[in-house]
Design an enzyme around this catalytic site. Structure first.
Site, mmCIF file in Angstrom:
data_model
loop_
_atom_site.group_PDB
_atom_site.id
_atom_site.type_symbol
_atom_site.label_atom_id
_atom_site.label_comp_id
_atom_site.label_asym_id
_atom_site.label_seq_id
_atom_site.Cartn_x
_atom_site.Cartn_y
_atom_site.Cartn_z
ATOM 1 N N GLY A 48 0.816 -1.209 0.000
ATOM 2 C CA GLY A 48 0.000 0.000 0.000
ATOM 3 C C GLY A 48 0.851 1.259 0.000
ATOM 4 O O GLY A 48 2.083 1.217 0.059
ATOM 5 N N CYS A 56 -2.477 11.189 11.104
ATOM 6 C CA CYS A 56 -1.423 11.970 10.449
ATOM 7 C C CYS A 56 -1.481 13.449 10.828
ATOM 8 O O CYS A 56 -0.451 14.078 11.096
ATOM 9 C CB CYS A 56 -1.499 11.803 8.936
ATOM 10 S SG CYS A 56 -3.139 12.047 8.233
ATOM 11 N N SER A 85 -2.341 -9.290 -3.385
ATOM 12 C CA SER A 85 -0.970 -8.830 -3.614
ATOM 13 C C SER A 85 0.070 -9.910 -3.373
ATOM 14 O O SER A 85 1.263 -9.695 -3.646
ATOM 15 C CB SER A 85 -0.661 -7.632 -2.703
ATOM 16 O OG SER A 85 -1.512 -6.535 -3.001
ATOM 17 N N HIS A 108 0.297 17.708 4.576
ATOM 18 C CA HIS A 108 -0.774 18.425 5.265
ATOM 19 C C HIS A 108 -0.249 19.758 5.799
ATOM 20 O O HIS A 108 0.874 19.834 6.320
ATOM 21 C CB HIS A 108 -1.302 17.617 6.452
ATOM 22 C CG HIS A 108 -2.066 16.385 6.074
ATOM 23 N ND1 HIS A 108 -2.488 16.111 4.796
ATOM 24 C CD2 HIS A 108 -2.510 15.354 6.857
ATOM 25 C CE1 HIS A 108 -3.148 14.963 4.787
ATOM 26 N NE2 HIS A 108 -3.171 14.486 6.017
ATOM 27 N N SER A 129 -3.509 12.518 -0.530
ATOM 28 C CA SER A 129 -2.845 11.250 -0.230
ATOM 29 C C SER A 129 -3.263 10.712 1.132
ATOM 30 O O SER A 129 -3.116 9.520 1.400
ATOM 31 C CB SER A 129 -1.323 11.404 -0.292
ATOM 32 O OG SER A 129 -0.886 12.463 0.529
ATOM 33 N N GLN A 134 -5.672 19.434 4.258
ATOM 34 C CA GLN A 134 -5.090 18.106 4.156
ATOM 35 C C GLN A 134 -5.027 17.579 2.720
ATOM 36 O O GLN A 134 -6.000 17.662 1.963
ATOM 37 C CB GLN A 134 -5.845 17.130 5.065
ATOM 38 C CG GLN A 134 -5.692 17.515 6.529
ATOM 39 C CD GLN A 134 -6.396 16.589 7.502
ATOM 40 O OE1 GLN A 134 -6.963 17.047 8.493
ATOM 41 N NE2 GLN A 134 -6.383 15.295 7.248
#
Length: 333
Positions: free
Chosen positions: A13, A130, A41, A237, A160, A157
């Site tokens: 990821g 985050c 995956s 951000h 991503s 923000q």
């Protein structure tokens, strides 16, 4: 020094691949790495640390081997199921999802802020949101010096933060395509809507910042409000943070406190148009602070502009730095 074994869960990821980048930069004493992802995956080959690794499918027996630390970034439901399994096998999990953050039995850690909380983990350590992480790096030294009374967060923000799908929405939206991830186009737009709306009118993202700040700083009485906004920026951000303190401060002294803080880079020279920006923070692990000015509407207030790479410091680098601190604490015993 002993060598340790580290697993990365969700290795394919956006955050998982950044885990691998940061691990290549921050050399930990590691003997073996194990890379896990979903069945879809499994079998994927990744070049990492000068070797080719084959992604394994995560399953209930994945931790039936000598693994010391597992870095998780595979979503809340995966963490809820597999983190306790890993912990039961003696693995210390550092989890990037929101699944364990507010569990009173789980430390919520930013290494520059509260590394001592790592010591009371019971097998799971939570990585904060985050947007909370970069705020804490800037706010903790000021809280120690002046004691924060009230916080007003306004965040800007990057897409991503919504994963690959958010990234694709902006990229495709710039070409006129309809959004798939967001409820409205993010290209040339700002969405005051991150995560779901709650009964109190705030979004889940806003309440994460409120609750996580109180937990990390250890002050349930701190008054905090937040407005979080998704903006048409790919990475990093940006945050406007307004702080009101219990104690008065000298502005130049406050700037020096920030300049000497671990993980903080002060960029504050308005006469020369120097201030933190997303385009210069990208790809770094530090938190940048600028536009430092007194809030003249209250007795002891200050405004800060805080920018960091949300995938690196806001996720992967913070988790790897927790692993680094954890190993240091093990070596001290």
């Amino acid at each position: 020094m002993k060598k340790y074994n580290i697993a990365v869960v969700g290795a394919t990821g956006m955050v998982g691949r950044t885990f691998l980048k940061v691990l290549e930069e921050i050399k930990l004493p590691v003997e073996n790495y194990y890379l896990f992802a979903s069945k879809k995956s499994a079998g994927t080959k990744i070049d990492f640390m000068g070797k080719e690794y084959v992604i394994e499918e995560l399953c209930e027996t994945s931790f039936d081997r000598d693994i010391d630390i597992a870095l998780f970034s595979a979503g809340g439901s995966i963490s809820e199921k597999f983190a306790p399994i890993a912990a039961s096998k003696g693995v210390t999990v550092i989890d990037n999802s929101s699944a364990w953050r507010m569990d009173p039995e789980v430390p919520l850690v930013v290494p520059e802020v509260n590394p001592e909380d790592i010591k009371w983990n019971k097998g799971i350590i939570a990585n904060p949101n985050c947007s909370t992480i970069q705020a804490m790096v800037a706010m903790k030294p000021l809280h120690d010096k002046y004691k924060i009374k009230r916080v007003v967060y306004s965040t800007y923000q990057a897409v991503s933060g919504a994963g690959v799908a958010g990234y694709e929405d902006l990229k495709n939206g710039l070409n006129g395509e309809a959004p798939k991830k967001f409820p409205y186009p993010i290209a040339n737009n700002c969405l005051p809507h991150i995560d779901v709306f709650l009964p109190n009118g705030y979004t889940k993202e806003e309440m994460k910042m409120v609750n996580e700040t109180r937990k990390i700083l250890g002050d349930d009485t701190m008054r905090i409000t937040a407005t979080t906004v998704r903006v048409p920026v790919f990475d990093c951000h940006s945050e406007s943070i307004n702080l009101e303190f219990h104690y008065d401060f000298d502005l130049e002294e406050l700037k020096e406190v920030l300049k000497s803080a671990t993980g903080v880079i002060v960029q504050d020279d308005p006469e020369n148009n120097i201030y933190p920006m997303a385009i210069t923070a990208k790809g770094t692990n530090e938190t940048y602070v600028g536009r430092i000015r007194r809030d003249e509407s209250v007795d002891s207030g200050v405004n800060l502009w805080v920018v960091a790479d949300n995938i690196r410091k806001g996720a992967a680098a913070n988790a790897v730095q927790i692993a680094q601190k954890l190993i240091e604490q093990w070596e001290e015993k």
